[in-house]
Design a protein around this motif. Structure first.
Motif, PDB file in Angstrom:
ATOM      1  N   GLY A   1       3.142  -4.554   2.810  1.00  0.00           N
ATOM      2  CA  GLY A   1       4.043  -3.767   3.074  1.00  0.00           C
ATOM      3  C   GLY A   1       3.503  -2.348   2.690  1.00  0.00           C
ATOM      4  N   CYS A   2       4.333  -1.206   3.256  1.00  0.00           N
ATOM      5  CA  CYS A   2       3.992   0.060   3.618  1.00  0.00           C
ATOM      6  C   CYS A   2       5.065   0.920   2.654  1.00  0.00           C
ATOM      7  CB  CYS A   2       3.548   0.603   4.715  1.00  0.00           C
ATOM      8  SG  CYS A   2       2.706   2.255   4.699  1.00  0.00           S
ATOM      9  N   VAL A   3       4.880   1.515   1.478  1.00  0.00           N
ATOM     10  CA  VAL A   3       5.525   2.445   0.887  1.00  0.00           C
ATOM     11  C   VAL A   3       5.280   4.042   0.913  1.00  0.00           C
ATOM     12  CG1 VAL A   3       7.016   3.305  -1.200  1.00  0.00           C
ATOM     13  CG2 VAL A   3       6.798   0.725  -0.496  1.00  0.00           C
ATOM     14  N   VAL A   4       5.800   4.768   1.610  1.00  0.00           N
ATOM     15  CA  VAL A   4       4.977   6.119   2.114  1.00  0.00           C
ATOM     16  C   VAL A   4       5.558   7.096   1.163  1.00  0.00           C
ATOM     17  CG1 VAL A   4       4.544   5.429   4.249  1.00  0.00           C
ATOM     18  CG2 VAL A   4       6.633   6.865   3.895  1.00  0.00           C
ATOM     19  N   TYR A   5       4.692   8.105   0.592  1.00  0.00           N
ATOM     20  CA  TYR A   5       4.923   9.323  -0.184  1.00  0.00           C
ATOM     21  C   TYR A   5       5.128  10.622   0.642  1.00  0.00           C
ATOM     22  CZ  TYR A   5      -0.035  10.252  -1.416  1.00  0.00           C
ATOM     23  OH  TYR A   5      -1.193  10.555  -1.233  1.00  0.00           O
ATOM     24  N   SER A   6       5.332  11.481   0.328  1.00  0.00           N
ATOM     25  CA  SER A   6       5.280  12.899   0.688  1.00  0.00           C
ATOM     26  C   SER A   6       5.958  12.833   2.249  1.00  0.00           C
ATOM     27  CB  SER A   6       4.193  13.514   0.885  1.00  0.00           C
ATOM     28  OG  SER A   6       3.800  13.905  -0.575  1.00  0.00           O
ATOM     29  N   PRO A   7       6.956  12.077   2.659  1.00  0.00           N
ATOM     30  CA  PRO A   7       7.490  11.617   4.025  1.00  0.00           C
ATOM     31  C   PRO A   7       8.031  13.334   4.512  1.00  0.00           C
ATOM     32  CG  PRO A   7       9.168  11.030   2.388  1.00  0.00           C
ATOM     33  CD  PRO A   7       7.837  11.105   1.617  1.00  0.00           C
ATOM     34  N   LEU A   8       8.212  14.346   3.527  1.00  0.00           N
ATOM     35  CA  LEU A   8       8.848  15.605   3.894  1.00  0.00           C
ATOM     36  C   LEU A   8       7.870  16.616   3.742  1.00  0.00           C
ATOM     37  CD1 LEU A   8      12.507  15.153   2.152  1.00  0.00           C
ATOM     38  CD2 LEU A   8      11.652  14.883   4.567  1.00  0.00           C
ATOM     39  N   ALA A   9       6.682  16.176   3.579  1.00  0.00           N
ATOM     40  CA  ALA A   9       5.439  17.020   3.478  1.00  0.00           C
ATOM     41  C   ALA A   9       5.377  18.090   2.502  1.00  0.00           C
ATOM     42  CB  ALA A   9       4.933  17.730   4.678  1.00  0.00           C
TER      43      ALA A   9
ATOM     44  N   SER B   1      19.881  17.032   9.477  1.00  0.00           N
ATOM     45  CA  SER B   1      19.131  18.117   8.794  1.00  0.00           C
ATOM     46  C   SER B   1      17.734  17.957   9.415  1.00  0.00           C
ATOM     47  CB  SER B   1      19.222  18.132   7.442  1.00  0.00           C
ATOM     48  OG  SER B   1      18.833  17.000   6.667  1.00  0.00           O
ATOM     49  N   VAL B   2      16.889  18.724   9.006  1.00  0.00           N
ATOM     50  CA  VAL B   2      15.381  18.578   9.340  1.00  0.00           C
ATOM     51  C   VAL B   2      14.728  17.365   8.454  1.00  0.00           C
ATOM     52  CG1 VAL B   2      13.099  19.433   9.294  1.00  0.00           C
ATOM     53  CG2 VAL B   2      14.920  20.760  10.198  1.00  0.00           C
ATOM     54  N   ALA B   3      15.414  17.281   7.185  1.00  0.00           N
ATOM     55  CA  ALA B   3      14.619  16.380   6.253  1.00  0.00           C
ATOM     56  C   ALA B   3      15.216  14.827   6.577  1.00  0.00           C
ATOM     57  CB  ALA B   3      15.355  16.590   4.861  1.00  0.00           C
ATOM     58  N   GLN B   4      16.610  14.835   6.958  1.00  0.00           N
ATOM     59  CA  GLN B   4      17.071  13.670   7.659  1.00  0.00           C
ATOM     60  C   GLN B   4      16.345  13.036   8.837  1.00  0.00           C
ATOM     61  OE1 GLN B   4      21.055  14.747   7.955  1.00  0.00           O
ATOM     62  NE2 GLN B   4      21.600  14.476   5.799  1.00  0.00           N
ATOM     63  N   LEU B   5      16.067  13.963   9.839  1.00  0.00           N
ATOM     64  CA  LEU B   5      15.551  13.649  10.931  1.00  0.00           C
ATOM     65  C   LEU B   5      14.056  13.215  10.301  1.00  0.00           C
ATOM     66  CD1 LEU B   5      15.132  15.199  14.421  1.00  0.00           C
ATOM     67  CD2 LEU B   5      13.017  14.953  13.146  1.00  0.00           C
ATOM     68  N   ALA B   6      13.302  13.977   9.744  1.00  0.00           N
ATOM     69  CA  ALA B   6      11.725  13.590   9.272  1.00  0.00           C
ATOM     70  C   ALA B   6      11.736  12.145   8.527  1.00  0.00           C
ATOM     71  CB  ALA B   6      11.290  14.703   8.286  1.00  0.00           C
ATOM     72  N   LEU B   7      12.760  11.844   7.863  1.00  0.00           N
ATOM     73  CA  LEU B   7      12.760  10.424   7.157  1.00  0.00           C
ATOM     74  C   LEU B   7      13.386   9.387   7.993  1.00  0.00           C
ATOM     75  CD1 LEU B   7      14.615  11.514   3.887  1.00  0.00           C
ATOM     76  CD2 LEU B   7      12.187  11.101   3.979  1.00  0.00           C
ATOM     77  N   ALA B   8      14.183   9.830   8.855  1.00  0.00           N
ATOM     78  CA  ALA B   8      14.615   8.634  10.012  1.00  0.00           C
ATOM     79  C   ALA B   8      13.277   8.219  10.851  1.00  0.00           C
ATOM     80  CB  ALA B   8      15.731   9.285  10.797  1.00  0.00           C
TER      81      ALA B   8
ATOM     82  N   HIS C   1       0.986  -1.123  -0.005  1.00  0.00           N
ATOM     83  CA  HIS C   1       0.041   0.163  -0.093  1.00  0.00           C
ATOM     84  C   HIS C   1       0.748   1.107   0.187  1.00  0.00           C
ATOM     85  CE1 HIS C   1      -2.844   3.171   1.202  1.00  0.00           C
ATOM     86  NE2 HIS C   1      -3.838   2.169   1.149  1.00  0.00           N
ATOM     87  N   GLN C   2       0.523   2.382  -0.656  1.00  0.00           N
ATOM     88  CA  GLN C   2       1.431   3.608  -0.848  1.00  0.00           C
ATOM     89  C   GLN C   2       0.276   4.499  -0.258  1.00  0.00           C
ATOM     90  OE1 GLN C   2       3.327   6.338  -4.008  1.00  0.00           O
ATOM     91  NE2 GLN C   2       3.951   4.184  -4.268  1.00  0.00           N
ATOM     92  N   PRO C   3       0.589   4.946   0.929  1.00  0.00           N
ATOM     93  CA  PRO C   3      -0.193   6.388   1.544  1.00  0.00           C
ATOM     94  C   PRO C   3       0.813   7.325   1.628  1.00  0.00           C
ATOM     95  CG  PRO C   3       0.633   4.798   3.414  1.00  0.00           C
ATOM     96  CD  PRO C   3       1.113   4.304   2.144  1.00  0.00           C
ATOM     97  N   SER C   4       0.348   8.377   1.961  1.00  0.00           N
ATOM     98  CA  SER C   4       1.024   9.578   2.491  1.00  0.00           C
ATOM     99  C   SER C   4       1.300   9.558   3.939  1.00  0.00           C
ATOM    100  CB  SER C   4       0.132  11.084   1.894  1.00  0.00           C
ATOM    101  OG  SER C   4       0.750  12.112   2.477  1.00  0.00           O
ATOM    102  N   TYR C   5       2.267   9.958   4.204  1.00  0.00           N
ATOM    103  CA  TYR C   5       2.645   9.847   5.883  1.00  0.00           C
ATOM    104  C   TYR C   5       3.838  10.906   6.136  1.00  0.00           C
ATOM    105  CZ  TYR C   5       4.120   7.732  10.284  1.00  0.00           C
ATOM    106  OH  TYR C   5       4.208   7.482  11.686  1.00  0.00           O
ATOM    107  N   SER C   6       3.682  11.414   7.154  1.00  0.00           N
ATOM    108  CA  SER C   6       4.826  12.392   7.579  1.00  0.00           C
ATOM    109  C   SER C   6       4.747  13.105   9.214  1.00  0.00           C
ATOM    110  CB  SER C   6       5.048  13.600   6.729  1.00  0.00           C
ATOM    111  OG  SER C   6       4.143  14.690   6.909  1.00  0.00           O
TER     112      SER C   6
END
Length: 324
Positions: A207-215, A265-272, A182-187
């Protein structure tokens, strides 16, 4: 291809492994971008252990251009080393058969996608969204047909509700074709899937593959001082200025302080943070340059969080009025 650069995670209860960070071609592949720049991003992805490339029939601009560019740039010697996914459901041409999840449209749009990609199959074909006008039985039986005829190796859905996901999984299981992903939006700014969907995916082995993890770029260093003139929010492109509220900016600034203490960075924290949950198979990131892609993949160098850090994130979110 550097398979040691990042971890690979099993996609649900399947044999398929995906990299923790995958490349999405939503924004930065298409006719409006220099082909050499797109080639450089793709080659950097290989260097970073990215083997999973996510596209959709409508990605561009113009529509279809992302598939055409990727098909032109993918070295055929690497076809067996990569996972290529695409999606249907989108409005693609005029008339009653140019959109939706009817068997008529899905089979036609997939054939057009394969022609643009220059491939005889994709690894995953997704229903990009649910279609209330088409019986779910017709939607999933078409996915089953696509897999059985070899035009895709696996079936997926995107943007489906938890209830419809569970029903689609049951129907596909009865047909003998598992629902892989499933591919949902998540951040950090969009945590809705935590309430129910992730539980359904875990129970069903999806499985779950998320898009827009950085909004859409909001969870990066770019907005710490406000809205940059050349940003998506300023242009109103996928991210509108009304979403960049003082409360949200205060939350992002609090994340920046925590990220700095973690050496990120903020992006790295958000992805982690998104990858902290073992039910998340992979996060999709876009990239406008090889350097940006490399910086995003560096998130995998620090995936651990202390309880205090997670509590601080939730506390800052609540103070900013962000749903937790």
């Amino acid at each position: 291809m550097d398979y040691e650069r990042q971890p690979y995670r099993r996609c649900g209860r399947s044999g398929l492994l995906l990299p923790a960070v995958s490349l999405g071609l939503w924004h930065n592949f298409g006719a409006g971008k220099p082909l050499d720049g797109q080639r450089a991003i793709l080659h950097k992805a290989f260097d970073l252990g990215i083997t999973h490339f996510d596209i959709a029939d409508r990605y561009g601009p113009p529509i279809g251009a992302a598939e055409s560019a990727f098909g032109q740039l993918l070295p055929r010697s690497l076809r067996d080393e990569v996972v290529v996914t695409t999606k249907g459901s989108n409005p693609m041409w005029d008339g009653p058969y140019g959109k939706g999840n009817s068997r008529k449209h899905l089979l036609a749009t997939l054939d057009r996608s394969l022609a643009r990609l220059g491939l005889d199959h994709v690894d995953v074909f997704y229903l990009h969204r649910d279609d209330d006008a088409t019986p779910l039985e017709e939607q999933v039986s078409t996915l089953d047909h696509i897999v059985r005829t070899g035009k895709a190796l696996y079936a997926g859905v995107s943007n489906f509700s938890p209830e419809r996901t569970a029903e689609a999984a049951r129907l596909l299981r009865d047909l003998g074709t598992p629902l892989l992903v499933h591919q949902p939006s998540y951040s950090l700014l969009n945590r809705g899937i935590e309430a129910s969907l992730l539980g359904v995916l875990e129970q069903e082995g999806i499985g779950c593959v998320v898009y827009s993890p950085l909004a859409q770029g909001l969870l990066t260093d770019r907005y710490l001082a406000g809205i940059p003139a050349d940003s998506r929010a300023a242009e109103g492109r996928f991210l509108t200025a009304d979403r960049v509220t003082p409360e949200v900016l205060a939350f992002v600034r609090s994340l920046a302080e925590l990220a700095e203490s973690r050496g990120q960075s903020v992006a790295q924290l958000a992805l982690a943070w998104a990858l902290r949950d073992p039910r998340i198979t992979s996060v999709l990131v876009g990239a406008s340059s090889p350097e940006q892609l490399e910086a995003n993949v560096a998130a995998v160098d620090r995936l651990d969080f202390t309880d205090d850090e997670l509590s601080a994130i939730d506390r800052a979110a609540k103070e900013a009025g962000v749903a937790v």
